[in-house]
Write a protein that holds these residues in place. Structure first.
Motif, PDB file in Angstrom:
ATOM      1  N   ALA A  52       0.828  -1.209   0.000  1.00 10.54           N
ATOM      2  CA  ALA A  52       0.000   0.000   0.000  1.00 10.54           C
ATOM      3  C   ALA A  52       0.860   1.256   0.000  1.00 10.54           C
ATOM      4  O   ALA A  52       0.566   2.231  -0.708  1.00 10.54           O
ATOM      5  CB  ALA A  52      -0.927  -0.013   1.216  1.00 10.54           C
ATOM      6  N   ALA A  53       1.946   1.227   0.789  1.00 12.79           N
ATOM      7  CA  ALA A  53       2.842   2.382   0.852  1.00 12.79           C
ATOM      8  C   ALA A  53       3.538   2.606  -0.484  1.00 12.79           C
ATOM      9  O   ALA A  53       3.659   3.748  -0.957  1.00 12.79           O
ATOM     10  CB  ALA A  53       3.866   2.180   1.967  1.00 12.79           C
ATOM     11  N   ALA A  54       4.012   1.533  -1.089  1.00 13.78           N
ATOM     12  CA  ALA A  54       4.700   1.647  -2.377  1.00 13.78           C
ATOM     13  C   ALA A  54       3.766   2.208  -3.441  1.00 13.78           C
ATOM     14  O   ALA A  54       4.179   3.030  -4.280  1.00 13.78           O
ATOM     15  CB  ALA A  54       5.245   0.291  -2.798  1.00 13.78           C
ATOM     16  N   GLU A  55       2.519   1.785  -3.418  1.00 10.33           N
ATOM     17  CA  GLU A  55       1.543   2.281  -4.401  1.00 10.33           C
ATOM     18  C   GLU A  55       1.360   3.788  -4.285  1.00 10.33           C
ATOM     19  O   GLU A  55       1.119   4.475  -5.280  1.00 10.33           O
ATOM     20  CB  GLU A  55       0.201   1.571  -4.192  1.00 10.33           C
ATOM     21  N   GLN A  56       1.506   4.311  -3.064  1.00 10.15           N
ATOM     22  CA  GLN A  56       1.328   5.751  -2.830  1.00 10.15           C
ATOM     23  C   GLN A  56       2.649   6.516  -2.822  1.00 10.15           C
ATOM     24  O   GLN A  56       2.667   7.719  -2.588  1.00 10.15           O
ATOM     25  CB  GLN A  56       0.620   5.959  -1.484  1.00 10.15           C
ATOM     26  N   GLY A  57       3.763   5.812  -3.068  1.00  9.91           N
ATOM     27  CA  GLY A  57       5.066   6.469  -3.067  1.00  9.91           C
ATOM     28  C   GLY A  57       5.559   6.858  -1.683  1.00  9.91           C
ATOM     29  O   GLY A  57       6.335   7.810  -1.537  1.00  9.91           O
TER      30      GLY A  57
END
Length: 210
Positions: free
Chosen positions: A85-90
C-alpha cells in the motif's frame, strides 16, 4: 509500547482533547503546505493504522503530502500488505533497529525498509537522557554494513552536545521527547513555540559543529 512518561503525558492530553487520526493527517497537510520541500513522515504505532485501514491510511497520508511512516512495532514479517500500500502511494516505510538486533536480523529489517533506518540509541523507552547510549555507534556501523539507506539515531538526544556526538557517526539525529517536554513545561502555547524554536536552533548548531 516504546514511549516514556513525557510522550505518554502528551498522548493523554491529546486524546482527552479529542485528537484523532484525521487530525494528525490534517496537521501533516498544514505542515507540508507551509514547507513543500521538506519531507514529513508520520511516526505511529501499528494499531491506529490497522484500525484506520492500511490502504486507506496510505492513500490519505499521501494525499496530505506525507512522505512516509515510521512504524516501530510492525514486524517486517507481517508488513507486506502495508509495504504494498505504501509503495503504491510512493511512501517510505521506516523500521526501527535496536542495539539488541543481531547482524542477521539487521539485514532482514533493512532489506524491507525504505527512506532511512531508525536506530535506537538505547534499550528502553523514549525520553531525554544525560548521555547518548554507548551502543549507538556500534549499531550504526553494523546497520550500515547491511544497507545503503541513511541510518539516523534517536532515543535520548536532547541537547546540542548530544546532537553533535550523534552527528559524528550517524546520518541523522532524531529528537522527540525534548521538544515535547519544552511544550509541556511552557506556561502558554506561545511560550512553547518559542521554546521549540530555541531548541531547534541549539540542536542545529550542535549538528553543524560535528
Amino acid at each position: 509500547v516504546l514511549d516514556g512518561a513525557t510522550i505518554q503525558t502528551a498522548d493523554d492530553i491529546a486524546l482527552r482533547g479529542g485528537v484523532r487520526t484525521k487530525d494528525v493527517l490534517e496537521t501533516i497537510r498544514t505542515v507540508t503546505a507551509a514547507n513543500p520541500t521538506v519531507p514529513v513522515l508520520c511516526m505511529t504505532y501499528w494499531n491506529p493504522v490497522d484500525r484506520y485501514g492500511q490502504a486507506r491510511f496510505a492513500a490519505d497520508l499521501a494525499a496530505a503530502g506525507g512522505a512516509g511512516c515510521i512504524l516501530p512495532d510492525l514486524p517486517v514479517e507481517e508488513a507486506d500488505e502495508w509495504l504494498a500500500a505504501a509503495a503504491e502511494q510512493g511512501l517510505a516505510t521506516v523500521f526501527v533497529v535496536a542495539p539488541s538486533s543481531r547482524d542477521e536480523r539487521l539485514a532482514v529489517i533493512t532489506a524491507k525498509g525504505t527512506g532511512f533506518v531508525y536506530a535506537a540509541a538505547v534499550m528502553g523507552v523514549t525520553g531525554t537522557r544525560a548521555q547518548v547510549g554507548d551502543m549507538a555507534e556500534d549499531l550504526v556501523a553494523r546497520t550500515r554494513a547491511t544497507t545503503e539507506l541513511p541510518v539516523c539515531v534517536g532515543l535520548g538526544v536532547s541537547n546540542a552536545a548530544q546532537a553533535a556526538e550523534v552527528a559524528a557517526f550517524a546520518d541523522g539525529v532524531i529528537v522527540g521527547s525534548a521538544f515535547v517536554q519544552r511544550i509541556l513545561d511552557a506556561a502558554t502555547p506561545e511560550a512553547g513555540y518559542g521554546a521549540v524554536r530555541e531548541l531547534t536552533a541549539e540542536l542545529a548548531q550542535g549538528v553543524r559543529k560535528r
